[in-house]
Design a protein around this motif. Structure first.
Motif, PDB file in Angstrom:
ATOM      1  N   LYS A  57     -42.906  19.830  71.023  1.00 56.39           N
ATOM      2  CA  LYS A  57     -44.056  19.617  69.738  1.00 56.39           C
ATOM      3  C   LYS A  57     -44.769  20.913  69.320  1.00 56.39           C
ATOM      4  O   LYS A  57     -44.292  21.841  68.543  1.00 56.39           O
ATOM      5  CB  LYS A  57     -44.472  18.468  69.365  1.00 56.39           C
ATOM      6  CG  LYS A  57     -45.409  18.005  67.868  1.00 56.39           C
ATOM      7  CD  LYS A  57     -46.147  17.151  68.238  1.00 56.39           C
ATOM      8  CE  LYS A  57     -47.766  17.350  67.746  1.00 56.39           C
ATOM      9  NZ  LYS A  57     -48.432  16.551  67.263  1.00 56.39           N
ATOM     10  N   THR A 113     -39.677   7.414  69.721  1.00 57.22           N
ATOM     11  CA  THR A 113     -40.839   7.791  69.541  1.00 57.22           C
ATOM     12  C   THR A 113     -41.622   9.153  70.556  1.00 57.22           C
ATOM     13  O   THR A 113     -42.265   9.484  70.701  1.00 57.22           O
ATOM     14  CB  THR A 113     -42.002   6.947  69.659  1.00 57.22           C
ATOM     15  OG1 THR A 113     -41.436   6.001  70.225  1.00 57.22           O
ATOM     16  CG2 THR A 113     -41.252   6.458  68.204  1.00 57.22           C
ATOM     17  N   GLY A 123     -38.221  12.137  70.883  1.00 58.75           N
ATOM     18  CA  GLY A 123     -38.874  11.359  69.965  1.00 58.75           C
ATOM     19  C   GLY A 123     -39.879  12.537  69.373  1.00 58.75           C
ATOM     20  O   GLY A 123     -39.843  12.712  68.152  1.00 58.75           O
ATOM     21  N   ALA A 178     -39.127  13.459  65.008  1.00 59.87           N
ATOM     22  CA  ALA A 178     -40.702  13.458  64.586  1.00 59.87           C
ATOM     23  C   ALA A 178     -41.017  14.682  63.725  1.00 59.87           C
ATOM     24  O   ALA A 178     -41.611  14.672  62.850  1.00 59.87           O
ATOM     25  CB  ALA A 178     -41.901  12.862  65.583  1.00 59.87           C
ATOM     26  N   ASP A 210     -38.168  14.784  61.069  1.00 56.65           N
ATOM     27  CA  ASP A 210     -39.060  13.778  59.943  1.00 56.65           C
ATOM     28  C   ASP A 210     -40.564  13.617  59.785  1.00 56.65           C
ATOM     29  O   ASP A 210     -40.284  13.066  58.203  1.00 56.65           O
ATOM     30  CB  ASP A 210     -38.436  12.031  60.187  1.00 56.65           C
ATOM     31  CG  ASP A 210     -36.838  11.910  60.772  1.00 56.65           C
ATOM     32  OD1 ASP A 210     -36.090  12.479  59.978  1.00 56.65           O
ATOM     33  OD2 ASP A 210     -36.456  10.877  61.901  1.00 56.65           O
ATOM     34  N   THR A 211     -41.357  14.200  60.122  1.00 59.02           N
ATOM     35  CA  THR A 211     -42.618  13.950  59.760  1.00 59.02           C
ATOM     36  C   THR A 211     -42.748  14.639  60.045  1.00 59.02           C
ATOM     37  O   THR A 211     -43.805  16.179  57.778  1.00 59.02           O
ATOM     38  CB  THR A 211     -42.905  12.679  60.889  1.00 59.02           C
ATOM     39  OG1 THR A 211     -42.490  11.678  61.783  1.00 59.02           O
ATOM     40  CG2 THR A 211     -44.089  11.867  60.089  1.00 59.02           C
TER      41      THR A 211
END
Lengths: 465, 303
Positions: free
Chosen positions: A90, A273, A278, A282, A285-286
């Protein structure tokens, strides 16, 4: 028995200390092997005999060659790796996105926005001026370029995340297969004899590698195999020597769907996730779409507000109802479609509030004042253009900063656990060298035993002669 | 706890990495001269910096507006002063002829002088700033007055510009209020100066027409109120200029305040960073030195 028993014990000793030296050399050779656990030879005295009228051992024998392994640490490492995998992925992606919003050192949407309204200010002073009108169009073009570039950058980042799923699931699948194979080999090796230490090390290392990519739970079975389950949903990934596999439904080329076939089970959609997988999902998509949606909202609000004001104004020739920007239907994709209306040029800019007065500047003034009015988002405005954009930049900055901090914490935690594992299972050269000297001396002593017994034997034979 | 050589080297690498990261951050701050180089360095300050940057650009834009408006008003003021002079000259001519004259040459010369003065008045009323006729209101692409008739071809719109957030300043003085005595917001007077000029020219007569003494004194009175009308306009223009001056000073003050805040947040304190850097450098050198010494130790050397 007599002397030959002493020779037998000496021979055993030679044999066993040779093996002990081999184990030591294996340790020394693997001092830098990732995931290797040091091994030790456990010695015990051989079964005693009553040959001499009292019980006396028959020398030394190897009880087991075992590895130093802490199952609890392995559990903790696995869960720490999953968190670290998620946070690191991330953070890496966020840091790649941050430059699009780096208004602090570069000019971006924020500056382009100020300059656009600055150009309108200049137009209020000379509503009919050709150069002032040209500057308005140029500034609008720069603003539109900025919006499109950010939109393209974020969409590319989303597409990259989507494409990353392919190599990621491939790599997970090959790890799963390797674990299952090792499970099979460990089971069959250990059925024959002893502990398959090296294979266990390899498998445990693979389990740790796997846990970086997806969240897992594992159970160590008595037959030496390890069963692995997926933390997201609890489906089985490895059962004994059978491995499951991840696959992607690529029907929508922009939005792959992750699926899982457990060993002996049926294909089902999963929602990752945890771990790198995950994080990738994430981000796709988010998180990135979240930023994109805010940029889109800003773009649509600007187009809506400027168009509404511009279309009620008049051009120097009295033309009206001209949009400044191409009207945007929905928020989704607004930044990518943000462009100057096809019908707009320097002669159709509506600076005047009256069809008959080319020198009037009231509409230009009204557009200037949009910049200090609450206009974002369209419909239920709560912010001005620039304050909305500033908070977006600040939000991205906060997200990047907190993800960096989390990664630093994860690294420190992982390092602590790795240190603990190394403390327990790591090879210490000093220790091995000491052992080596110790075993060498024992080997020498055993051979001395044999030569002494031989001398004694010679003596006995000499007596006969 | 059991410690192996590998643990020491792992620790050394981790700590060296931390030290390098700190040195790198300090180096980055010192060489860029900025505390905040990316939004993630300090999200809260970045927001502040962004808003200040935005306000500064707005202030710069308004300063530019104010400068242009000041030039516009200076042009206006010069023209109105010129008009006042013309009206006063006309009054002087009217004064010298207030009892009329029997000499046709004198009448003709006064007549010609007044016609010239009116032409000057019209020229001044058609002054351009850039390509805009400043006394024509919003219809400022064509001259508002002509020599052939006394009509005002401009319009009465009061143009405004933004000088502070949501605060506008009227810019132009329209020709109808100035020379025709009509229009409002604010009204300067009710004298139609152009008409008065024509009346005076007619009253003075020429080499064939005799003077009309009553009409001359009436026109002289009207010119007096015309001159007053122009004076009121001048003081209105002066008031606007004063306001622009004040706004300009206020803008400058705001600008300095914002700049000093931004500087405080953004600009690095070299002395502080220098001390930090030398501390960090010392720590880093120490860890390099210990790493080099400790990792060399091995039982192997003594066997």
């Amino acid at each position: 028995m007599g002397l030959s028993a002493a020779m037998e014990i000496g021979k055993n000793g030679l044999n066993i200390y040779r093996i002990a030296t081999e184990v030591t050399s294996e340790n020394i050779a693997n001092v830098n092997t990732q995931g290797y656990s040091r091994q030790r030879v456990l010695l015990e005295s051989a079964p005693p005999t009553l040959h001499n009228g009292f019980p006396l051992g028959t020398g030394v024998q190897i009880s087991v060659v075992e590895r130093y392994y802490d199952g609890l640490l392995q559990q903790q490492l696995v869960s720490a790796q999953t968190t670290q995998g998620f946070d690191t992925s991330k953070s890496t992606v966020l840091q790649q996105i941050e430059p699009y919003f780096n208004e602090v050192s570069n000019d971006g949407i924020g500056t382009a926005l100020s300059n656009f309204f600055g150009a309108w200010q200049d137009l209020t002073l000379n509503p009919g001026g050709t150069s002032e009108r040209q500057v308005v169009i140029t500034r609008a073009q720069i603003l539109s370029d900025n919006f499109q570039s950010v939109s393209r950058g974020l969409n590319d980042a989303i597409a990259t995340q989507n494409a990353t799923l392919v190599p990621l699931t491939d790599s997970i699948n090959s790890t799963l297969t390797n674990i299952a194979q090792l499970n099979g080999q460990i089971k069959s090796t250990e059925l024959l004899s002893g502990n398959a230490n090296e294979m266990r090390d390899q498998r445990d290392q693979l389990v740790r590698d796997l846990s970086q990519k997806i969240g897992i739970t594992f159970t160590e079975n008595v037959d030496g195999t390890t069963d692995i389950k997926y933390a997201d949903g609890g489906a089985e990934l490895v059962t004994g020597s059978n491995a499951g596999a991840f696959s992607l439904d690529q029907t929508d080329p922009n939005n792959f769907v992750v699926q899982l076939t457990p060993p002996g089970g049926a294909l089902a959609i999963v929602t990752p996730t945890t771990g790198e997988l995950g994080a990738t999902v994430a981000m796709r998509d988010t998180i990135i779409p979240g930023y994109l949606a805010q940029v889109d909202t800003l773009a649509k609000s600007i187009a809506d507000a400027v168009n509404a004001q511009h279309s009620i104004g008049f051009s120097p020739t009295g033309g009206t109802n001209q949009n400044f920007f191409t009207p945007l239907g929905v928020v989704d994709g607004a930044a990518g479609a943000f462009s100057i209306d096809a019908g707009l040029d320097i002669s159709t800019i509506a600076a005047s509030g009256s069809a008959l007065l080319p020198g009037d500047n009231s509409n230009a003034l009204a557009i200037v004042q949009l910049n200090s009015t609450y206009t974002v988002p369209s419909g239920a405005p709560t912010a001005t253009f620039s304050s909305y954009y500033s908070s977006l930049v600040s939000k991205v900055g906060l997200d990047v900063q907190s993800s960096k901090t989390t990664v630093a914490q994860d690294e420190a935690f992982s390092k602590q656990l790795t240190t603990l594992r190394e403390s327990n299972s790591g090879v210490s050269l000093d220790e091995e060298l000491t052992n080596l000297v110790k075993y060498q001396r024992s080997y020498q002593a055993s051979s001395k035993l044999i030569t002494t017994a031989t001398e004694m034997m010679d003596m006995v034979i000499g007596m006969i002669r | 706890m059991r410690v192996t050589a590998n643990m020491s080297s792992d620790n050394a690498i981790y700590n060296l990495q931390q030290g390098r990261a700190k040195l790198d951050k300090l180096q980055n701050q010192i060489s860029s001269g900025q505390n905040v180089n990316t939004p993630s360095d300090d999200p809260i300050s970045s927001r502040l910096l962004l808003e200040i940057g935005d306000k500064l650009r707005a202030i710069d834009q308004r300063s530019s507006n104010i400068n242009k408006a000041t030039s516009w008003l200076q042009f206006t003021s010069t023209s109105v002063d010129g008009m006042s002079d013309v009206v006063n000259l006309a009054r002087k001519v009217a004064g010298t002829l207030n009892t009329g004259s029997d000499d046709p040459a004198i009448r003709q010369s006064a007549h010609d002088q007044l016609v010239d003065l009116k032409k000057q008045l019209i020229d001044m009323a058609n002054t351009q700033f850039g390509d805009q006729y400043i006394f024509a209101g919003a219809d400022n692409a064509t001259p508002p007055f002509s020599i052939t008739n006394n009509n005002y071809d401009g319009d009465g719109t009061q143009l405004s510009i933004e000088v502070a957030q949501n605060s506008v300043q009227p810019l132009n003085v329209t020709g109808d209020r100035l020379l025709k005595g009509i229009g409002a917001n604010p009204t300067y007077g009710t004298t139609d100066i152009l008409e008065t000029f024509d009346n005076l020219i007619a009253a003075v007569g020429d080499n064939t027409t005799p003077s009309d003494v009553d009409a001359i004194s009436q026109a002289a009175l009207d010119l007096q109120s015309g001159a007053r009308q122009l004076n009121i306009a001048t003081s209105d223009i002066l008031a606007r200029t004063t306001r622009l001056d004040n706004m300009s000073k206020l803008n400058e003050k705001n600008r300095n305040t914002l700049l000093s805040i931004s500087t405080r947040v953004q600009e690095v304190d070299y002395a502080k960073l220098g001390v930090e850097l030398s501390n960090q450098k010392l720590a880093f050198e120490a860890s390099l030195s210990t790493t080099a010494k400790v990792t060399q130790l091995s039982l192997l050397d003594y066997l």
